[in-house]
Design a protein around this motif. Sequence first.
Motif: not given
Length: 489
Positions: A439-447
Amino acid sequence: MSSIKQFTSENPGLVFVLLYFAFQVFFLTSISNGAGVDDAEQLAYVGALQWGYGGSQPPLYTWINSVAGDVLGISMFTVFLVKFGMLASLFVSVYCGARLLGMSKAVATAGMVGVFLLPQIAWESQRTLTHSVGATTGCAWAFLAFAWHMKSRSWLSAALLGLGIAAGLLGKFNAGFFLIGMILAGFSIPSYRAVLLSSKSILTLLVFLAAVGPTALWALSHMDNLLARSHKFQLNEGGQFLISRLHGEWKLFLNGILFSGVALVFFAIAWWRSRAQQVTPKTGWTDGETLVSRIIMFALVCVFIGVLISGAAEVKDRWLQPVLFLSPLYLSIVLGRYIASDLPLKRFALVGALCGLAVIPILAFNILHARDGGVPSIGQLDYAKLFAVTRADGNYLSVVSDGPQLPGNLRLYDGSVTPVHWEMPNAAARIRFPALFVWFGEGPNPVVEKLMQNAGITNPSTAIKTVTLTYKYYPDQSRVVSYVIVPAR
């Protein structure tokens, strides 16, 4: 060679359109780095022939992409071949349909090449759209099939009419406005009404129901997917019953004018420049000419009623593609009837061709260097680096994300992986392990975490890795992508 020369001299407009879109396939393939959002969604579905897909969209365009991908392989060449092949068939269908309805070559050619004067088709359809291309092309096929059936009146043409109408509806649901308008227009003309009321129309109906039936049943059993994007219509926005409808009708009027605005301007110029040659026709409008005008009128009335009933406060200009793609043909009919010379029609077609040619360098620059919301095009990210880095960390059979952008583009490097994203029906059940969650971005992705939970991963790995991807033509700018590989279970 003599036959080719004769065809070219007799049909310069057709030859121009075919060469134009063939060039675009090879040219854009040569300069493209990766797929944008809409094309990446198609790449994510290649090889999966289903009665329906996620994202509120009918399956025609995805079916064609899937078959093409199976035959030719998963590549940007296949993506562009499908899109520009369909656009070419749209233009050709307008021309052939007009000819079958009894219009002259000059009128049919101007009506066909004049489609380049519609920015939503000449520009947006080449730049980014997918399902709208399928809808408009399906409607063009239906128009051609209708014209042929009115001339042939055979069992074969009746069956193809049913298939053409189904193609329009399976392209995108807003094509229904054009299709209803076409049928109503046909019933309003006595000679065509007799054909539509003949026994052969039973075959038309049966073919139509057989073609759309499975997808209709799928949609009824997957209402959450069918309505996934209904929010974009802003139905009864803010609970304002009257205001939302008035706003929707205003957007319909405004975007209807804007959609055909360029064509209307050049029509007005051609009309004014030829005012000395204007004549009063000795005969009334032919059935074919009347049909085109009434299709547009009835289709717009259907949209008006649809907005009134639904309370849609938003009517985007691209949604009018299947409704107004025949407007250049109608303007050409008017020029052909009321002006003695073919010169205005030739000018109208020439301007359309020039607009089409102007799109080529502008679109190329847009793909390579344009910025969207302050950042470069997402298709220019270094997906090859993402593939190399993740493959170096381990093998995976699936690529799972919250959207189609990353799974779709990674398939350009390994067509065997199973792409999965949130909008896919039964997304979690499609995941094969080991799987790459990205996924895009840092840290966990809720989806993405939700997809993991639905797939039975109770203790997702906390060892999230990141990779920084730069843009091909903007190496000073980048986006961070996070990923984790979940091993086989």
